[in-house]
Design an enzyme around this catalytic site. Structure first.
Site, PDB file in Angstrom:
ATOM      1  N   TYR A 102       0.971  -1.071   0.096  1.00 32.78           N
ATOM      2  CA  TYR A 102       0.045   0.145  -0.115  1.00 32.78           C
ATOM      3  C   TYR A 102       0.703   1.259   0.033  1.00 32.78           C
ATOM      4  O   TYR A 102       1.730   1.521   0.843  1.00 32.78           O
ATOM      5  CB  TYR A 102      -0.953   0.097   1.105  1.00 32.78           C
ATOM      6  CG  TYR A 102      -1.831   1.150   1.490  1.00 32.78           C
ATOM      7  CD1 TYR A 102      -2.873   1.216   0.448  1.00 32.78           C
ATOM      8  CD2 TYR A 102      -1.561   2.198   1.995  1.00 32.78           C
ATOM      9  CE1 TYR A 102      -3.762   2.285   0.702  1.00 32.78           C
ATOM     10  CE2 TYR A 102      -2.680   3.229   2.350  1.00 32.78           C
ATOM     11  CZ  TYR A 102      -3.476   3.362   1.536  1.00 32.78           C
ATOM     12  OH  TYR A 102      -4.453   4.371   1.287  1.00 32.78           O
ATOM     13  N   HIS A 141      -4.831   5.325  -2.443  1.00 30.79           N
ATOM     14  CA  HIS A 141      -5.973   6.326  -2.564  1.00 30.79           C
ATOM     15  C   HIS A 141      -5.409   7.661  -3.047  1.00 30.79           C
ATOM     16  O   HIS A 141      -4.378   8.033  -2.462  1.00 30.79           O
ATOM     17  CB  HIS A 141      -6.514   6.355  -1.287  1.00 30.79           C
ATOM     18  CG  HIS A 141      -7.393   5.023  -0.696  1.00 30.79           C
ATOM     19  ND1 HIS A 141      -6.858   4.338   0.168  1.00 30.79           N
ATOM     20  CD2 HIS A 141      -8.334   4.494  -1.180  1.00 30.79           C
ATOM     21  CE1 HIS A 141      -7.685   3.276   0.496  1.00 30.79           C
ATOM     22  NE2 HIS A 141      -8.474   3.350  -0.344  1.00 30.79           N
TER      23      HIS A 141
HETATM   24  C1  LIG Z   1       2.161  13.720  -8.127  1.00 32.92           C
HETATM   25  C2  LIG Z   1       3.688  13.891  -8.185  1.00 32.92           C
HETATM   26  C3  LIG Z   1       4.251  12.916  -7.067  1.00 32.92           C
HETATM   27  C4  LIG Z   1       4.304  13.690  -9.377  1.00 32.92           C
HETATM   28  O1  LIG Z   1       5.737  13.903  -9.367  1.00 32.92           O
HETATM   29  P1  LIG Z   1       6.695  13.943 -10.539  1.00 32.92           P
HETATM   30  O2  LIG Z   1       8.064  13.767 -10.070  1.00 32.92           O
HETATM   31  O3  LIG Z   1       6.474  15.380 -10.883  1.00 32.92           O
HETATM   32  O4  LIG Z   1       6.024  13.063 -11.337  1.00 32.92           O
HETATM   33  P2  LIG Z   1       6.936  12.427 -12.781  1.00 32.92           P
HETATM   34  O5  LIG Z   1       7.853  13.621 -13.297  1.00 32.92           O
HETATM   35  O6  LIG Z   1       7.384  11.278 -12.461  1.00 32.92           O
HETATM   36  O7  LIG Z   1       5.832  12.321 -13.971  1.00 32.92           O
HETATM   37  C5  LIG Z   1       5.071  13.329 -14.380  1.00 32.92           C
HETATM   38  C6  LIG Z   1       3.709  12.816 -15.092  1.00 32.92           C
HETATM   39  O8  LIG Z   1       2.890  12.896 -13.902  1.00 32.92           O
HETATM   40  C7  LIG Z   1       1.719  13.596 -14.470  1.00 32.92           C
HETATM   41  N1  LIG Z   1       1.874  14.991 -13.902  1.00 32.92           N
HETATM   42  C8  LIG Z   1       2.732  15.664 -12.959  1.00 32.92           C
HETATM   43  N2  LIG Z   1       2.375  16.707 -12.481  1.00 32.92           N
HETATM   44  C9  LIG Z   1       1.201  17.183 -13.104  1.00 32.92           C
HETATM   45  C10 LIG Z   1       0.730  18.293 -13.454  1.00 32.92           C
HETATM   46  N3  LIG Z   1       0.956  19.215 -12.521  1.00 32.92           N
HETATM   47  N4  LIG Z   1      -0.404  18.376 -14.230  1.00 32.92           N
HETATM   48  C11 LIG Z   1      -0.680  17.360 -14.987  1.00 32.92           C
HETATM   49  N5  LIG Z   1       0.010  16.007 -15.009  1.00 32.92           N
HETATM   50  C12 LIG Z   1       0.942  16.297 -14.015  1.00 32.92           C
HETATM   51  C13 LIG Z   1       1.977  13.718 -15.882  1.00 32.92           C
HETATM   52  O9  LIG Z   1       1.156  12.466 -16.376  1.00 32.92           O
HETATM   53  C14 LIG Z   1       3.547  13.487 -16.095  1.00 32.92           C
HETATM   54  O10 LIG Z   1       3.547  12.679 -17.338  1.00 32.92           O
HETATM   55  P3  LIG Z   1       4.650  13.288 -18.511  1.00 32.92           P
HETATM   56  O11 LIG Z   1       6.166  13.197 -17.663  1.00 32.92           O
HETATM   57  O12 LIG Z   1       4.624  12.188 -19.700  1.00 32.92           O
HETATM   58  O13 LIG Z   1       4.105  14.542 -18.670  1.00 32.92           O
HETATM   59  C15 LIG Z   1       3.576  15.368  -7.665  1.00 32.92           C
HETATM   60  O14 LIG Z   1       3.172  16.609  -8.485  1.00 32.92           O
HETATM   61  C16 LIG Z   1       3.602  15.799  -6.012  1.00 32.92           C
HETATM   62  O15 LIG Z   1       4.485  15.552  -5.306  1.00 32.92           O
HETATM   63  N6  LIG Z   1       2.321  16.371  -5.739  1.00 32.92           N
HETATM   64  C17 LIG Z   1       2.139  16.705  -4.601  1.00 32.92           C
HETATM   65  C18 LIG Z   1       1.846  15.573  -3.554  1.00 32.92           C
HETATM   66  C19 LIG Z   1       0.974  14.629  -3.932  1.00 32.92           C
HETATM   67  O16 LIG Z   1      -0.166  14.829  -4.579  1.00 32.92           O
HETATM   68  N7  LIG Z   1       1.226  13.276  -3.742  1.00 32.92           N
HETATM   69  C20 LIG Z   1       0.262  12.415  -4.468  1.00 32.92           C
HETATM   70  C21 LIG Z   1      -0.609  11.885  -3.467  1.00 32.92           C
HETATM   71  S1  LIG Z   1      -1.271  10.459  -4.084  1.00 32.92           S
END
Ligand SMILES: CC(C)(COP(=O)(O)OP(=O)(O)OC[C@H]1O[C@@H](n2cnc3c(N)ncnc32)[C@H](O)[C@@H]1OP(=O)(O)O)[C@@H](O)C(=O)NCCC(=O)NCCS
Length: 251
Positions: A102, A141
């Protein structure tokens, strides 16, 4: 801590989270999530008490903090039986000890987003889960309004299994959640008639459990909203955050 300029092509390495990451880990959680995690959660993460985690650090950082977290993922193992998704997992009568991984929390600090860091962290989780012979899926989730996370998990080929109405209760407001599953080691949900019947039976058992829990909660409102610890939360059907903003579990 996060006022850093990053190079165009940072050199990111991945490692397990360790004791020295305690403060950075709790600060990043505080800055990324709308809720506060208990200190005990972070202590369990850094000491690996029931939680397996990885982090990303930027060894090319110009400010010299080359061992400071810029991303993390925290996970724990649960049994299929104890989980809320037993109906989504293929029945395996030869094994009574099927497990799941999880994802508790996943985050990347803003300056380092869209560089593939979360992708690498989740791939690490999938590799880890695949190596556990009893493990059938990785699941998690996501709060329904978190579009970047939803798109991210879809891109990672997680299956959107269900929408859970009013799953979260944060500061007096209900929010739906999506449940995402990534199957490993042949754990895909049942398809043979017998397996389908078993799955339907498991679903109704789950509904009955939820109904019983609801009735119980109605009888005892005070305990329903009382503060829980992280350890209790995985077997609960809902994640509830108190008005004081303290938390036990979410992603
Ligand atoms: C979700 C999160 C972990 C993604 O981290 P990241 O290192 O930027 O992700 P990656 O670079 O590996 O992947 C990016 C992909 O995620 C998606 N993505 C990430 N940020 C995005 C945004 N602001 N808008 C749209 N798509 C997004 C896209 O599909 C993107 O794909 P692409 O590279 O083909 O464009 C990050 O945005 C984050 O930390 N958010 C805040 C905390 C959170 O929400 N955690 C998840 C809780 S379940």
């Amino acid at each position: 801590m996060f006022d850093i300029e990053i190079s165009h092509c940072p050199t990111i390495i991945y490692r397990p989270i360790q004791s020295s990451d305690l403060e950075a880990l709790s600060q990043i959680h505080a800055s990324l999530f709308p809720i506060r995690y208990e200190r005990e959660f972070f202590i369990n993460v850094v000491n690996g008490h029931g939680i397996v985690s990885w982090c990303a650090v930027d060894i090319s950082r110009p400010d010299g903090n080359v061992d400071e977290l810029v991303g993390f993922v925290t996970t724990r193992i649960t049994t299929v039986k104890e989980s809320e998704i037993d109906d989504l997992i293929k029945c395996d009568t030869s094994r009574i000890d099927q497990t799941l991984v999880y994802i508790l929390t996943l985050g990347v600090v803003e300056q380092y987003r869209n560089l593939g860091i979360a992708t690498s962290l989740v791939q690490e989780v999938i590799k880890y889960a695949s190596r556990i012979a009893s493990c059938r899926a990785v699941y998690l989730h996501v709060i329904a309004y978190n579009q970047p996370a939803i798109r991210f998990y879809q891109k990672m080929m997680f299956m959107l299994a269900r929408r859970l109405p009013k799953f979260y209760y944060i500061n007096g407001q209900h929010y739906d959640s999506f449940l995402f599953v990534y199957y490993v080691n042949g754990g895909r949900s049942p398809c043979s008639p017998m397996e389908a019947i078993a799955a339907i039976a498991a679903y109704f058992r789950g509904q009955l459990r939820m109904l019983t829990a609801k009735l119980w909660n109605r009888d005892d409102k005070s305990s329903r909203w009382s503060k829980c610890t992280e350890n209790q939360s995985l077997t609960q059907n809902k994640r509830i955050v108190s008005a004081e903003n303290s938390v036990f579990q979410t992603v």
